[in-house]
Design a protein around this motif. Structure first.
Motif, mmCIF file in Angstrom:
data_model
loop_
_atom_site.group_PDB
_atom_site.id
_atom_site.type_symbol
_atom_site.label_atom_id
_atom_site.label_comp_id
_atom_site.label_asym_id
_atom_site.label_seq_id
_atom_site.Cartn_x
_atom_site.Cartn_y
_atom_site.Cartn_z
ATOM 1 N N ASP A 23 0.832 -1.205 0.000
ATOM 2 C CA ASP A 23 0.000 0.000 0.000
ATOM 3 C C ASP A 23 0.871 1.262 0.000
ATOM 4 O O ASP A 23 0.549 2.255 -0.644
ATOM 5 N N TYR A 27 -0.641 3.274 -3.020
ATOM 6 C CA TYR A 27 -1.776 4.166 -2.772
ATOM 7 C C TYR A 27 -1.653 5.082 -1.559
ATOM 8 O O TYR A 27 -2.534 5.900 -1.330
ATOM 9 N N ASP A 223 -0.748 -3.613 -10.271
ATOM 10 C CA ASP A 223 -0.930 -2.183 -10.014
ATOM 11 C C ASP A 223 0.270 -1.393 -10.546
ATOM 12 O O ASP A 223 1.158 -1.973 -11.163
ATOM 13 N N THR B 26 -11.337 -2.867 -1.650
ATOM 14 C CA THR B 26 -10.916 -2.185 -2.875
ATOM 15 C C THR B 26 -10.161 -3.082 -3.854
ATOM 16 O O THR B 26 -10.453 -3.062 -5.047
ATOM 17 N N TYR B 27 -9.181 -3.837 -3.357
ATOM 18 C CA TYR B 27 -8.235 -4.454 -4.278
ATOM 19 C C TYR B 27 -7.948 -5.936 -4.041
ATOM 20 O O TYR B 27 -7.219 -6.545 -4.822
ATOM 21 N N GLN B 203 -14.640 11.154 -11.853
ATOM 22 C CA GLN B 203 -13.556 11.137 -10.858
ATOM 23 C C GLN B 203 -12.875 12.501 -10.765
ATOM 24 O O GLN B 203 -12.603 12.993 -9.673
ATOM 25 N N ARG B 221 -7.460 10.058 0.056
ATOM 26 C CA ARG B 221 -7.640 9.660 -1.319
ATOM 27 C C ARG B 221 -9.053 9.095 -1.518
ATOM 28 O O ARG B 221 -9.793 8.915 -0.548
ATOM 29 N N ASP B 223 -11.170 5.943 -3.624
ATOM 30 C CA ASP B 223 -11.150 4.728 -4.445
ATOM 31 C C ASP B 223 -12.579 4.268 -4.728
ATOM 32 O O ASP B 223 -13.529 4.955 -4.365
ATOM 33 N N THR B 224 -12.677 3.116 -5.375
ATOM 34 C CA THR B 224 -13.977 2.614 -5.828
ATOM 35 C C THR B 224 -14.346 1.332 -5.091
ATOM 36 O O THR B 224 -13.528 0.422 -5.014
ATOM 37 N N THR B 225 -15.555 1.269 -4.544
ATOM 38 C CA THR B 225 -16.042 0.047 -3.904
ATOM 39 C C THR B 225 -17.529 -0.127 -4.207
ATOM 40 O O THR B 225 -18.189 0.808 -4.652
ATOM 41 N N ARG B 239 -9.309 7.715 3.984
ATOM 42 C CA ARG B 239 -9.667 7.240 2.643
ATOM 43 C C ARG B 239 -11.171 7.156 2.448
ATOM 44 O O ARG B 239 -11.883 6.574 3.256
ATOM 45 N N THR B 241 -14.350 6.140 -0.322
ATOM 46 C CA THR B 241 -14.646 5.359 -1.518
ATOM 47 C C THR B 241 -16.012 5.778 -2.049
ATOM 48 O O THR B 241 -16.832 6.347 -1.332
#
Lengths: 487, 487
Positions: A23, A27, A223, B26-27, B203, B221, B223-225, B239, B241
C-alpha cells in the motif's frame, strides 16, 4: 502451539507487513509516511519478538529432538527454521525496530533524492543503512568478509568470493559479446513507431499476456508503482506492479512478464505449507530465474511474437506499419544504457556486477558513502564507455539500497544463469520444445511447477538445480543463449 | 508505558486492521478472502488482548488514582478509556476472534447473496451475527433491552426507548411531508440528459469538488467500492470510496461529498492526540452530521450549484442543454425508492426507521431471521406504498449487518437532525452566511473545526451539540430545512 503453528503465525504477521508495504508503494497519501513507518516498525518488532521468543526456541528444540527423519519435508522445514532462527536470535528486537524505521525514512528520502537527482539527500540515509548492514554482519558473524553474512540472507550455500570469481569470469566473456551486440544494433536499429501507446491499452494487453503465460488473476493483480515488484500478501494473494511509458509498450509488457514469472513461482509453491520453508520460494537466485525465463527466454523469443504480434497490432494500431522482423530487431537491440531496468540481456549483467562491486567495497570500507557517485560513474565508464548524465540515472536509480537490500543484487545475475539452464533442460523434452515453439506455455509451466515450484524451500539452490537440470549452476547455457540471440 | 501510550498502541493495531479491511473492499483478489479473514482475526484478537491485559488495567487504574482533574482533556480521556475498557473486559478474547471470523465470512456471503439476490445465502450468517449481538448485550448488560447495550457502542448517552420515541415523532411529521414532496415531483420531474457521464470525468469533477469544500488529498484519497465508506488508516491517512453510475454523475458526486464530510471530520480532530479519545470522533451521530451537512445542506443547495454548475457543464457537455433551474428540480426530486443510499432527503429517514425497527424486533426475538425479508417488505409497503422487487433491492442492500453493525442505523437519522441544527447555528453568524451564500466554504469549515472537530471525543454528543448550537438535539431545524427545500 507447535513449531509449525508458530512459524505460520510469524509469516502471518509478516504478510500483514507486506500489505502495508504494498500500500505504501501504490496508494498511500503523501502526508502519511511517518505513521506508516510506525505501523511497519511495530509489526517488524512483533514478528521478531515471536521468532526469538523462549516459547519459539523451546518448540523448535522439542521438534528437533523428536524428529526421526522419516518425513523428509518435516526434516527440511526444521533444518531451515533452525538456520533462520540462529540468524534471528542474534539480532535484538530494538535493532529490528530501529532498522525498520531507518529503512522507511530512507525509502522516502530516496524517492525525493531520485526526483531531484540529488545524491546528497539520500547519502545520510545510505550511510545509516551501511552501518546497519555492518552491525548485522558482525552480529551474525561471517567466514571471510561482512558481505558473506548479508549474501546468505538472500542466497544460501554460496560465498562472496565464489560470486566474485563467477562474475569476473562472466565479465571477461560478456565484455566482447556486449560490445559486438551493441555494434550490430548500431549498424541496423529500427525505431518503434511513435506513441502514444495508451496506458489503458497497455494494461489490457499486459493482462492478456500475463494470463496467457499462466499468471492467475483469481489469486493476483497488477498495479502501478515507480519501481516494479512482486509481493506475496497471502497464499492466494500475489501482487505485481509495473510502470508505463506511453512511447513504448514493451517496457511495461516485459516488466509484467518478469514480475508474472515471480508471481507464478509464488502461485506454484505448496500453498498448504504457506508459512513454512517447504511452502516458500527457496532463494532470490531461483526466484529471479523464474522471472527472467518468462521475460527473456519466452517473452523475447521469435516464437512468442509470431503468435502475439498480430494481437499487439490490434491493441496498438501503429504497429500495423511495422513488420514483425523489424519488431524482433527492435526488441533484440543491445545498447549501453545507464538504466539497469531498461538494459537488454546483452548488457544487464554488467550493471549487476558494478553494483555488487560497489556494495562489496562499501562493506569492506574501501570506499565511503560520499564516494559512491564517483565510484559508480567511474566503474560505469569502464564498462560502458560513458558516464551517466546524473545521479537519477546513476547511483540513485534502484530502490534496493533504500529498502536495506545490500547483498541482493548478485542474485539477479544468478537468476539469468539459472533461467537459461532451466529453459535448456525443459526444452530438451521434445513435447515441451514442440509446445513452446508454438507459443503454448502450459507444458513449460508444468515442468517448472514440478521441478522447481513444488519443492518450495526444501532443497538448497544448487541441489535443486542439479535435480532439475542434471548439472550444477554454470554459465554455459546462458552464454550460449546470449550468443544465439545477439551474434 | 503509561495508559496513553498503551491506548495509542491499541489504536495503531486497529489502524493496521483498517488498512487490511480497506484493501479487502478495494483491491483484494477474489481467491484470498479466507486468509484475509485470518489476518483480520489475528489483529482483532491481538488488539483485544492488549486492551484487556493486566498491564493495561493497572496503568489505567494508576492514572485514575493520580488524576487531580486539573487537565480537563486528560480527565476526559481517562473517563472514556474507562468506559471503553469496562465494555472490552466483558468480552473474552476468544469471543472477539470468533466474531471477527464470522463477520468476515458473513461479509463475503453478503456480497454473493446480494449479487444473486438470494437472502437464503446470507440468512445463516445473519443468524450467527444476531446471536453474537445478543451474547454481547448479555455480557455488557443493559438497562431495558439488549439493543441499549449495542447502541451505546455507536452513540453514547441515549437509549433505545428515547430513539424510538424520537423516531415515532419524526415519522408522524415526515409521512405527510414526504408524500407531498413525492407528489410534487411527480407533477413536474425533469430528466437528467442521457449519459454516458464517463467515469474518468466523474472522478476528476468529484476530486475538484472534494478539494473545494476542504478535503485534503495530501492526507487522503478516493477509491472505488461496491458500498461507499470513509476509513481512517492513520492520523494523516483518511480514505473515501464511492461507486459510479455512468448514467448519472450526481450519484457518485453526492456520495463523495458525503464521505468527504466524514473525512474532513477525521482530518480535523487533533492529530497529535491520535489514539486517544480526545483525538477521535465522538460518535456516529455526530460523524453523520458532518457527512450529511456537506452532502445536503451544502451540496444540494442552489448557492452551491450557481457556482459549480457551469464547471459541471464543462466536464459533462450534455448538461449544456439542461438549465440550472431544471437541474435543481432534478436533484430536489423526491421519490419512494427501494434503495436507501439513493434515497432523497424527504424519504431517507423512513428507510432508517424501518431498519431500526427490524433490528429491535430481531433482538427482542419478536421476529426470526427467516422472517426478515417478509417483515422488511411489509414495513416498506406501509411507508412507501409498494414492496421492493427483490432482496437485492430490499433487505440485502446494506453492508452494515454483514459487518456486525447492528445498532448502527439510528445514527444516520441522528446525523440528519444534528446536521440541520449545526448548519442553522453556523449560518446564524453573518459572515458565514454571506460566504456560504457565495459558495465559499472556508468559514463554514472553520466553524465546524472549532465547534465540533477540535473537541474530538472529549464531550458527550448532547453536550457538544448544546455548546455548539445553544440547544440540545431536536428535530425543529431539520423539519424546517426539509419543508423549505421540498414544499
Amino acid at each position: 502451539m507447535d513449531i509449525f503453528d508458530r512459524a505460520r503465525e510469524i509469516t502471518l504477521v509478516g504478510s500483514i507487513g507486506s500489505i502495508l508495504s504494498w500500500d505504501q508503494e501504490t496508494y498511500l497519501p503523501s502526508g502519511s509516511a511517518d505513521y506508516r513507518s510506525e505501523q511497519l516498525s511495530y509489526l517488524a518488532a512483533h514478528a521478531h519478538k515471536l521468532a526469538t521468543s523462549e516459547d519459539f526456541l523451546k518448540s523448535l528444540a522439542a521438534a528437533e529432538a523428536s524428529d526421526d527423519g522419516s518425513d523428509l519435508t518435516r526434516t527440511a522445514n526444521l533444518r531451515e527454521l533452525r538456520r533462520e532462527t540462529d540468524r534471528s536470535v542474534k539480532i535484538p528486537t530494538e535493532f529490528v525496530a530501529r532498522q525498520s524505521t531507518a529503512e522507511s525514512a530512507a525509502h522516502h528520502a530516496w524517492i525525493a533524492a531520485r526526483k531531484a537527482s540529488d545524491f546528497s539527500l539520500f547519502a545520510p540515509h545510505l550511510q545509516s543503512l551501511v552501518d546497519f548492514a555492518l552491525e548485522k554482519a558482525d552480529l551474525w558473524g561471517f567466514a571471510s568478509e561482512p558481505y558473506d553474512a548479508l549474501l546468505e540472507g538472500f542466497e544460501r550455500g554460496t560465498s562472496t568470493a565464489a560470486i566474485a570469481a563467477l562474475f569476473d569470469d562472466l565479465v571477461e566473456k560478456l565484455t566482447p559479446l556486449s560490445a559486438q551486440a551493441v555494434a550490430k544494433t548500431k549498424a541496423s536499429a529500427p525505431t518503434l513507431p511513435d506513441g502514444p501507446y495508451p496506458i489503458r491499452s497497455q494494461q489490457d494487453f499486459n493482462a492478456l499476456i500475463a494470463a496467457e503465460i499462466g499468471f492467475d488473476f483469481h489469486t493476483g493483480r497488477i498495479d502501478t508503482t515507480t519501481h516494479p515488484f512482486c509481493t506475496t500478501l497471502g497464499p492466494h494473494d500475489i501482487r505485481l506492479t509495473t510502470r508505463y511509458e506511453d512511447s513504448d509498450f514493451t517496457s511495461s509488457l516485459f516488466g509484467v512478464m518478469h514480475e508474472a514469472g515471480h508471481g507464478m513461482y509464488e502461485q506454484g509453491v505448496p500453498t498448504s505449507d504457506f508459512g513454512l520453508p517447504s511452502g516458500s520460494a527457496v532463494s532470490l537466485g531461483i526466484h529471479e530465474s523464474q522471472s527472467r525465463l518468462w521475460e527473456n527466454q519466452v517473452g523475447r523469443s521469435p516464437e512468442f511474437w509470431e503468435k502475439f504480434y498480430p494481437i499487439a497490432q490490434q491493441y496498438f494500431p501503429q504497429l500495423k506499419r511495422f513488420a514483425l522482423t523489424d519488431f524482433l530487431k527492435y526488441i533484440h537491440r543491445a545498447e549501453f544504457s545507464p538504466v539497469r531496468v531498461e538494459a537488454d540481456e546483452a548488457t544487464y549483467d554488467l550493471h549487476i556486477i558494478l553494483r555488487f562491486r560497489i556494495e562489496r567495497m562499501l562493506l569492506n570500507r574501501e570506499i565511503t558513502v560520499a564516494q559512491v557517485p564517483d565510484t559508480w560513474n567511474g566503474l560505469f565508464e569502464q564498462s560502458f564507455g560513458f558516464a551517466p548524465t546524473d545521479d537519477a540515472n546513476g547511483c540513485l536509480q534502484d530502490i534496493h539500497w533504500s529498502m536495506g537490500g545490500i547483498g541482493y543484487f548478485p542474485t539477479y545475475t544468478l537468476g539469468n544463469i539459472n533461467a537459461a539452464q532451466l529453459f535448456t533442460a525443459a526444452t530438451s523434452v521434445p513435447e515441451i520444445a514442440k509446445a513452446t515453439a508454438a507459443a503454448d506455455y502450459k507444458p513449460l509451466l508444468t515442468w517448472l511447477r514440478e521441478n522447481i515450484h513444488s519443492h518450495g524451500g526444501s532443497f538448497d539452490p544448487p541441489v535443486l538445480m542439479q535435480q532439475a537440470t542434471g548439472k550444477p549452476p554454470s554459465t554455459e547455457d546462458y552464454l550460449g543463449h546470449l550468443a544465439a540471440r545477439y551474434l
